[in-house]
Design a protein around this motif. Structure first.
Motif, PDB file in Angstrom:
ATOM      1  N   CYS A  51      -1.122  -6.646  85.090  1.00  0.00           N
ATOM      2  CA  CYS A  51      -0.607  -6.167  83.801  1.00  0.00           C
ATOM      3  C   CYS A  51      -1.551  -6.567  82.672  1.00  0.00           C
ATOM      4  CB  CYS A  51       0.796  -6.711  83.541  1.00  0.00           C
ATOM      5  SG  CYS A  51       2.079  -5.928  84.530  1.00  0.00           S
ATOM      6  N   THR A  52      -2.051  -7.791  82.708  1.00  0.00           N
ATOM      7  CA  THR A  52      -3.002  -8.228  81.688  1.00  0.00           C
ATOM      8  C   THR A  52      -4.262  -7.383  81.745  1.00  0.00           C
ATOM      9  OG1 THR A  52      -2.143 -10.480  81.701  1.00  0.00           O
ATOM     10  CG2 THR A  52      -4.399 -10.186  80.886  1.00  0.00           C
ATOM     11  N   GLU A 108      -7.695  10.006  77.290  1.00  0.00           N
ATOM     12  CA  GLU A 108      -7.238  10.223  78.669  1.00  0.00           C
ATOM     13  C   GLU A 108      -7.095   8.882  79.391  1.00  0.00           C
ATOM     14  OE1 GLU A 108      -8.533  12.915  82.483  1.00  0.00           O
ATOM     15  OE2 GLU A 108     -10.140  11.966  81.323  1.00  0.00           O
ATOM     16  N   HIS A 109      -8.083   8.035  79.247  1.00  0.00           N
ATOM     17  CA  HIS A 109      -8.038   6.728  79.908  1.00  0.00           C
ATOM     18  C   HIS A 109      -6.867   5.882  79.387  1.00  0.00           C
ATOM     19  CE1 HIS A 109     -12.680   7.252  80.310  1.00  0.00           C
ATOM     20  NE2 HIS A 109     -12.015   8.055  81.128  1.00  0.00           N
ATOM     21  N   ALA A 110      -6.644   5.928  78.074  1.00  0.00           N
ATOM     22  CA  ALA A 110      -5.522   5.186  77.490  1.00  0.00           C
ATOM     23  C   ALA A 110      -4.196   5.697  78.047  1.00  0.00           C
ATOM     24  CB  ALA A 110      -5.555   5.295  75.966  1.00  0.00           C
ATOM     25  N   CYS A 111      -4.075   7.008  78.191  1.00  0.00           N
ATOM     26  CA  CYS A 111      -2.840   7.580  78.730  1.00  0.00           C
ATOM     27  C   CYS A 111      -2.623   7.178  80.185  1.00  0.00           C
ATOM     28  CB  CYS A 111      -2.857   9.098  78.591  1.00  0.00           C
ATOM     29  SG  CYS A 111      -2.644   9.634  76.876  1.00  0.00           S
ATOM     30  N   MET A 112      -3.704   7.100  80.954  1.00  0.00           N
ATOM     31  CA  MET A 112      -3.586   6.638  82.344  1.00  0.00           C
ATOM     32  C   MET A 112      -3.058   5.197  82.376  1.00  0.00           C
ATOM     33  SD  MET A 112      -7.090   7.818  84.083  1.00  0.00           S
ATOM     34  CE  MET A 112      -7.608   9.483  84.307  1.00  0.00           C
ATOM     35  N   ALA A 113      -3.582   4.373  81.493  1.00  0.00           N
ATOM     36  CA  ALA A 113      -3.129   2.981  81.432  1.00  0.00           C
ATOM     37  C   ALA A 113      -1.658   2.911  81.042  1.00  0.00           C
ATOM     38  CB  ALA A 113      -3.988   2.184  80.446  1.00  0.00           C
ATOM     39  N   LEU A 114      -1.251   3.722  80.066  1.00  0.00           N
ATOM     40  CA  LEU A 114       0.163   3.755  79.668  1.00  0.00           C
ATOM     41  C   LEU A 114       1.051   4.191  80.828  1.00  0.00           C
ATOM     42  CD1 LEU A 114       0.072   5.235  76.069  1.00  0.00           C
ATOM     43  CD2 LEU A 114       0.937   2.983  76.754  1.00  0.00           C
ATOM     44  N   GLU A 115       0.600   5.164  81.581  1.00  0.00           N
ATOM     45  CA  GLU A 115       1.406   5.621  82.721  1.00  0.00           C
ATOM     46  C   GLU A 115       1.537   4.527  83.765  1.00  0.00           C
ATOM     47  OE1 GLU A 115       3.779   7.916  85.277  1.00  0.00           O
ATOM     48  OE2 GLU A 115       3.485   7.839  83.114  1.00  0.00           O
ATOM     49  N   TRP A 116       0.459   3.776  84.005  1.00  0.00           N
ATOM     50  CA  TRP A 116       0.559   2.673  84.954  1.00  0.00           C
ATOM     51  C   TRP A 116       1.569   1.643  84.450  1.00  0.00           C
ATOM     52  CZ3 TRP A 116       0.349  -2.507  85.384  1.00  0.00           C
ATOM     53  CH2 TRP A 116       0.284  -3.026  86.680  1.00  0.00           C
ATOM     54  N   LEU A 117       1.495   1.336  83.151  1.00  0.00           N
ATOM     55  CA  LEU A 117       2.447   0.390  82.563  1.00  0.00           C
ATOM     56  C   LEU A 117       3.874   0.912  82.679  1.00  0.00           C
ATOM     57  CD1 LEU A 117       0.425  -0.644  79.415  1.00  0.00           C
ATOM     58  CD2 LEU A 117       1.128  -2.176  81.283  1.00  0.00           C
ATOM     59  N   ARG A 142       5.128   2.729  84.916  1.00  0.00           N
ATOM     60  CA  ARG A 142       5.584   2.630  86.301  1.00  0.00           C
ATOM     61  C   ARG A 142       5.728   1.193  86.797  1.00  0.00           C
ATOM     62  NH1 ARG A 142       1.848   7.110  89.460  1.00  0.00           N
ATOM     63  NH2 ARG A 142       2.367   8.881  88.112  1.00  0.00           N
ATOM     64  N   ASN A 143       5.032   0.259  86.169  1.00  0.00           N
ATOM     65  CA  ASN A 143       4.910  -1.076  86.765  1.00  0.00           C
ATOM     66  C   ASN A 143       5.357  -2.259  85.928  1.00  0.00           C
ATOM     67  OD1 ASN A 143       3.364  -0.713  89.464  1.00  0.00           O
ATOM     68  ND2 ASN A 143       2.348   0.659  88.011  1.00  0.00           N
ATOM     69  N   PRO A 157       8.230  -3.852  83.301  1.00  0.00           N
ATOM     70  CA  PRO A 157       9.583  -3.624  82.797  1.00  0.00           C
ATOM     71  C   PRO A 157       9.610  -3.201  81.329  1.00  0.00           C
ATOM     72  CG  PRO A 157       9.502  -5.639  84.072  1.00  0.00           C
ATOM     73  CD  PRO A 157       8.079  -5.167  83.916  1.00  0.00           C
ATOM     74  N   ASN A 158      10.497  -2.276  81.027  1.00  0.00           N
ATOM     75  CA  ASN A 158      10.839  -1.778  79.693  1.00  0.00           C
ATOM     76  C   ASN A 158       9.890  -0.717  79.133  1.00  0.00           C
ATOM     77  OD1 ASN A 158      13.251  -3.298  79.396  1.00  0.00           O
ATOM     78  ND2 ASN A 158      12.009  -5.080  78.947  1.00  0.00           N
ATOM     79  N   TRP A 159       8.689  -0.566  79.687  1.00  0.00           N
ATOM     80  CA  TRP A 159       7.804   0.483  79.185  1.00  0.00           C
ATOM     81  C   TRP A 159       8.429   1.857  79.361  1.00  0.00           C
ATOM     82  CZ3 TRP A 159       3.753   0.456  76.068  1.00  0.00           C
ATOM     83  CH2 TRP A 159       3.036  -0.722  75.908  1.00  0.00           C
ATOM     84  N   ASP A 160       9.018   2.119  80.512  1.00  0.00           N
ATOM     85  CA  ASP A 160       9.612   3.430  80.763  1.00  0.00           C
ATOM     86  C   ASP A 160      10.683   3.748  79.725  1.00  0.00           C
ATOM     87  OD1 ASP A 160       9.974   5.835  82.586  1.00  0.00           O
ATOM     88  OD2 ASP A 160      11.994   4.992  82.618  1.00  0.00           O
ATOM     89  N   ALA A 161      11.572   2.810  79.499  1.00  0.00           N
ATOM     90  CA  ALA A 161      12.660   3.041  78.541  1.00  0.00           C
ATOM     91  C   ALA A 161      12.115   3.251  77.129  1.00  0.00           C
ATOM     92  CB  ALA A 161      13.638   1.860  78.568  1.00  0.00           C
ATOM     93  N   MET A 162      11.146   2.449  76.730  1.00  0.00           N
ATOM     94  CA  MET A 162      10.597   2.585  75.377  1.00  0.00           C
ATOM     95  C   MET A 162       9.850   3.900  75.202  1.00  0.00           C
ATOM     96  SD  MET A 162      11.617   0.105  73.671  1.00  0.00           S
ATOM     97  CE  MET A 162      12.667  -1.202  74.248  1.00  0.00           C
ATOM     98  N   LEU A 163       9.054   4.267  76.193  1.00  0.00           N
ATOM     99  CA  LEU A 163       8.328   5.534  76.098  1.00  0.00           C
ATOM    100  C   LEU A 163       9.290   6.716  76.061  1.00  0.00           C
ATOM    101  CD1 LEU A 163       5.373   4.744  78.519  1.00  0.00           C
ATOM    102  CD2 LEU A 163       5.280   4.907  76.026  1.00  0.00           C
ATOM    103  N   ARG A 164      10.355   6.658  76.858  1.00  0.00           N
ATOM    104  CA  ARG A 164      11.340   7.748  76.860  1.00  0.00           C
ATOM    105  C   ARG A 164      12.086   7.829  75.528  1.00  0.00           C
ATOM    106  NH1 ARG A 164      12.454   9.993  81.926  1.00  0.00           N
ATOM    107  NH2 ARG A 164      11.357   8.912  83.602  1.00  0.00           N
ATOM    108  N   THR A 165      12.222   6.709  74.859  1.00  0.00           N
ATOM    109  CA  THR A 165      12.918   6.687  73.571  1.00  0.00           C
ATOM    110  C   THR A 165      12.054   7.271  72.456  1.00  0.00           C
ATOM    111  OG1 THR A 165      14.247   4.781  74.193  1.00  0.00           O
ATOM    112  CG2 THR A 165      14.000   5.197  71.838  1.00  0.00           C
TER     113      THR A 165
END
Length: 131
Positions: A19-20, A61-70, A72-73, A75-83
């Motif tokens: 994650c780091t 594009e690279h930043a978006c790939m990193a966000l997608e990994w976050l 998926r992996n 906690p809480n990124w999915d909920a925040m991004l969906r919000t």
């Protein structure tokens, strides 16, 4: 190498170290987007500007790939991004609306998001000691 850790790395799990790694990479990609964007703004040659724009978009594009990994992996990124992502209207009011309606009313969601965050109580979760 300067340390990117605030705790002893050998005591952190492999998942936390990954994650780091991705968070540091995300910061670097976003910084590169800013650099290319500034260079584009000052470029006097159209071909140079187009090359810089292409490079900037690659960093996005690279930043978006990193966000997608976050998402998926970590906690809480999915909920925040969906919000917050792919919404309309005032960004700050999304949090206010979700807290004021117990997480039910994300009236700022654009069509196509499916309202996937509705009813999850995301606003209430965000307010519990974690911002």
């Amino acid at each position: 190498m300067s340390s990117q850790y605030h705790e002893p790395p050998e005591e952190l799990s492999a998942k936390t170290r990954d994650c780091t790694r991705i968070l540091v990479s995300l910061k670097e990609e976003i910084e590169a987007v800013d650099w290319y964007n500034q260079r584009m703004d000052l470029a006097t040659d159209d071909q140079v500007r187009k090359i810089l724009e292409h490079n900037r978009n690659e960093e996005m594009e690279h930043a978006c790939m990193a966000l997608e990994w976050l998402r998926r992996n970590m906690p809480n990124w999915d909920a925040m991004l969906r919000t917050y992502l792919f919404t309309d209207g005032d960004i700050l009011s999304i949090e206010e609306d979700s807290e004021g309606h117990g997480g039910e009313g994300h009236g700022g969601h654009a069509s196509g998001t499916g309202g996937s965050a509705r009813g999850l109580g995301i606003g209430r979760l965000a307010g519990k000691g974690g911002k």
